[in-house]
Write an enzyme that holds these catalytic residues in place. Structure first.
Site, short mmCIF file in Angstrom:
data_model
loop_
_atom_site.label_atom_id
_atom_site.label_comp_id
_atom_site.label_asym_id
_atom_site.label_seq_id
_atom_site.Cartn_x
_atom_site.Cartn_y
_atom_site.Cartn_z
N CYS A 161 37.56 38.70 43.67
CA CYS A 161 37.48 40.18 43.69
C CYS A 161 37.35 40.78 42.29
O CYS A 161 36.99 41.95 42.16
CB CYS A 161 38.68 40.75 44.41
SG CYS A 161 38.75 40.21 46.12
N HIS B 13 39.35 48.13 42.64
CA HIS B 13 38.91 47.20 43.69
C HIS B 13 39.46 47.70 45.03
O HIS B 13 40.60 48.16 45.11
CB HIS B 13 39.45 45.81 43.37
CG HIS B 13 39.25 44.83 44.48
ND1 HIS B 13 38.04 44.66 45.09
CD2 HIS B 13 40.12 43.99 45.12
CE1 HIS B 13 38.16 43.74 46.05
NE2 HIS B 13 39.41 43.33 46.08
N ASN C 20 36.95 45.39 52.31
CA ASN C 20 36.98 44.65 51.05
C ASN C 20 35.75 43.73 50.99
O ASN C 20 35.71 42.72 51.69
CB ASN C 20 38.28 43.83 51.00
CG ASN C 20 38.42 43.05 49.71
OD1 ASN C 20 37.50 42.98 48.90
ND2 ASN C 20 39.58 42.44 49.52
O1 UT7 Z 1 40.99 41.38 47.51
C1 UT7 Z 1 41.69 40.29 47.00
C2 UT7 Z 1 43.11 40.55 46.95
N1 UT7 Z 1 43.65 40.76 48.27
C3 UT7 Z 1 44.53 41.71 48.45
O2 UT7 Z 1 44.82 42.40 47.54
C4 UT7 Z 1 45.20 41.80 49.81
C5 UT7 Z 1 46.67 42.07 49.64
N2 UT7 Z 1 47.40 42.10 50.86
C6 UT7 Z 1 47.26 43.02 51.84
O3 UT7 Z 1 46.39 43.84 51.80
C7 UT7 Z 1 48.28 43.04 52.94
O4 UT7 Z 1 49.32 42.13 52.65
C8 UT7 Z 1 47.72 42.73 54.36
C9 UT7 Z 1 46.83 43.86 54.83
C10 UT7 Z 1 46.95 41.43 54.33
C11 UT7 Z 1 48.88 42.60 55.35
O5 UT7 Z 1 49.63 43.77 55.36
P1 UT7 Z 1 51.22 43.71 55.20
O6 UT7 Z 1 51.70 45.09 55.29
O7 UT7 Z 1 51.53 42.96 53.94
O8 UT7 Z 1 51.64 42.93 56.48
P2 UT7 Z 1 52.54 41.63 56.59
O9 UT7 Z 1 51.75 40.42 56.26
O10 UT7 Z 1 53.83 41.85 55.89
O11 UT7 Z 1 52.84 41.63 58.12
C12 UT7 Z 1 53.69 42.63 58.73
C13 UT7 Z 1 53.64 42.44 60.23
C14 UT7 Z 1 53.83 40.99 60.67
O12 UT7 Z 1 54.50 41.01 61.91
P3 UT7 Z 1 56.06 40.71 62.00
O13 UT7 Z 1 56.23 39.32 61.43
O14 UT7 Z 1 56.72 41.76 61.16
O15 UT7 Z 1 56.34 40.82 63.46
C15 UT7 Z 1 52.43 40.49 60.87
O16 UT7 Z 1 52.37 39.42 61.77
O17 UT7 Z 1 52.33 42.82 60.69
C16 UT7 Z 1 51.76 41.73 61.42
N3 UT7 Z 1 50.31 41.75 61.21
C17 UT7 Z 1 49.49 42.44 61.99
N4 UT7 Z 1 49.71 43.23 63.06
C18 UT7 Z 1 48.63 43.79 63.62
C19 UT7 Z 1 49.61 41.13 60.24
N5 UT7 Z 1 48.30 41.42 60.39
C20 UT7 Z 1 48.21 42.22 61.46
C21 UT7 Z 1 47.14 42.85 62.11
N6 UT7 Z 1 47.39 43.64 63.18
N7 UT7 Z 1 45.87 42.72 61.69
#
Ligand code: UT7
Length: 329
Positions: A116, A256, A286
């Site tokens: 990225c 980004h 992204n």
């Molecule tokens: O571009 C290169 C660099 N990349 C980035 O900068 C990406 C950085 N990370 C992110 O953007 C975020 O971490 C994500 C969008 C990937 C995930 O968001 P988050 O708020 O960090 O979610 P999380 O991984 O902490 O998950 C929270 C909850 C989990 O459920 P439980 O365990 O709390 O029950 C996940 O399983 O949300 C769940 N979850 C989803 N639910 C619905 C994860 N993805 C999804 C989804 N839809 N797509």
């Protein structure tokens, strides 16, 4: 006579027509529009579906439009750099193919793989050839066909990424516009948190790697998120400090587009008003190396000659940084 800087004298973007909306994703994985919109800011992304097309075709479309816009003949291009993690093939590099597709017969080129941060790294690299007077016309492209390496059964990654390409033309200017400074960083210690496990020399493709779904993006989103906010904020602060600037001196921040919450968090840390932060994540998601030039393309009409822009990114590697330029057109 002023010092020579590499100025962006043209910008163009290209995205595929096909849209993949949050509602479409609801049918593929256990997710919903509300979660995606509130956790990422993304509503839809573009997906390349054209039979036989790949990253080089998106680049070629962006570059052809750029040449037309700037009145540049393909034969005038000295160097063409493509930032991408989704090269058409492991080799040859995508830049060679793009030169062929746009008719840049007098150019050479190469790919930069910095995920990225790719466009940032490529822009800083391309600028050197202009600044040291080696070349007069350098094209820098940021492009990724993320749909080719995304697992559409993995809700942690498939909701974020999209396809697209953006390109800029760099030419020498002595009026103070152009790329002024940059702070770029890399730390391979973060490579396990965002990567594609197989397909390289470490784990060549095999039935097993395919069965294990290892030819897709793997990301530990939460940990990447924290590093992204820290990295983009700290390099921007360092860049401003050493150029004796405050955020009041910067007309536009170009971050980004990985997650809307990362963008707002960086802006908050820097005390930078969101009205002057470029955002198009809602419609493109992204696009990895594509996000920065696609933002410049989207906001082109709002930019004025002499505006101070700070571009900042964070990506797999880890790679990150910030670049200060004065808008030239
Ligand atoms: O571009 C290169 C660099 N990349 C980035 O900068 C990406 C950085 N990370 C992110 O953007 C975020 O971490 C994500 C969008 C990937 C995930 O968001 P988050 O708020 O960090 O979610 P999380 O991984 O902490 O998950 C929270 C909850 C989990 O459920 P439980 O365990 O709390 O029950 C996940 O399983 O949300 C769940 N979850 C989803 N639910 C619905 C994860 N993805 C999804 C989804 N839809 N797509």
């Amino acid at each position: 006579m002023g010092k020579i800087h590499a100025a962006i004298t043209g910008v163009n973007g290209w995205v595929p027509e096909t849209k993949l909306t949050n509602f479409d994703l609801e049918k593929l994985v256990d997710t919903n529009d509300e979660w995606i919109t509130s956790r990422t800011g993304i509503r839809e992304r573009r997906i390349l579906k054209t039979e036989g097309w790949a990253t080089s075709d998106m680049c070629a479309e962006a570059v052809k439009g750029l040449l037309e816009k700037t009145g540049t003949k393909p034969g005038e291009i000295d160097l063409l750099i493509v930032a991408t993690v989704t090269a058409d093939m492991v080799f040859p590099d995508t830049a060679n193919t793009v030169c062929d597709k746009v008719g840049a017969k007098n150019a050479w080129g190469y790919d930069i793989n910095a995920a990225c941060s790719g466009f940032l790294f490529a822009l800083a690299t391309g600028a050197q050839f202009i600044q040291n007077e080696t070349y007069k016309k350098v094209v820098v492209v940021g492009a990724d066909m993320m749909s080719s390496i995304i697992d559409y059964t993995d809700r942690n990654t498939c909701v974020i990424f999209g396809d697209g390409a953006g390109a800029v033309l760099l030419e020498p200017k002595k009026d103070g516009t152009g790329v002024i400074d940059f702070v770029l960083r890399a730390d391979g210690g973060g490579r396990h948190l965002l990567h594609m496990k197989a397909g390289g020399s470490l784990q060549p493709a095999s039935h097993e790697t395919v069965d294990n779904r290892e030819h897709f993006v793997y990301q530990d989103g939460k940990r990447v998120f924290v590093h992204a906010v820290k990295g983009m904020t700290s390099t921007t602060e360092e860049l401003l400090r050493r150029n004796k600037m405050t955020t009041d001196d910067v007309q536009w921040m170009v971050p980004h587009q990985a997650n809307m919450r990362i963008i707002t968090s960086v802006a908050e840390h820097l005390n930078f008003p969101m009205e002057r932060v470029m955002v198009n994540i809602q419609k493109f998601g992204n696009t990895t190396a594509g996000t920065l030039p696609l933002c410049l393309w989207d906001y082109e009409n709002q930019l004025k000659k002499g505006d101070n822009l700070v571009l900042t990114a964070f990506g797999g590697g880890f790679t990150w940084g910030a670049l200060y330029l004065k808008w030239a057109i």
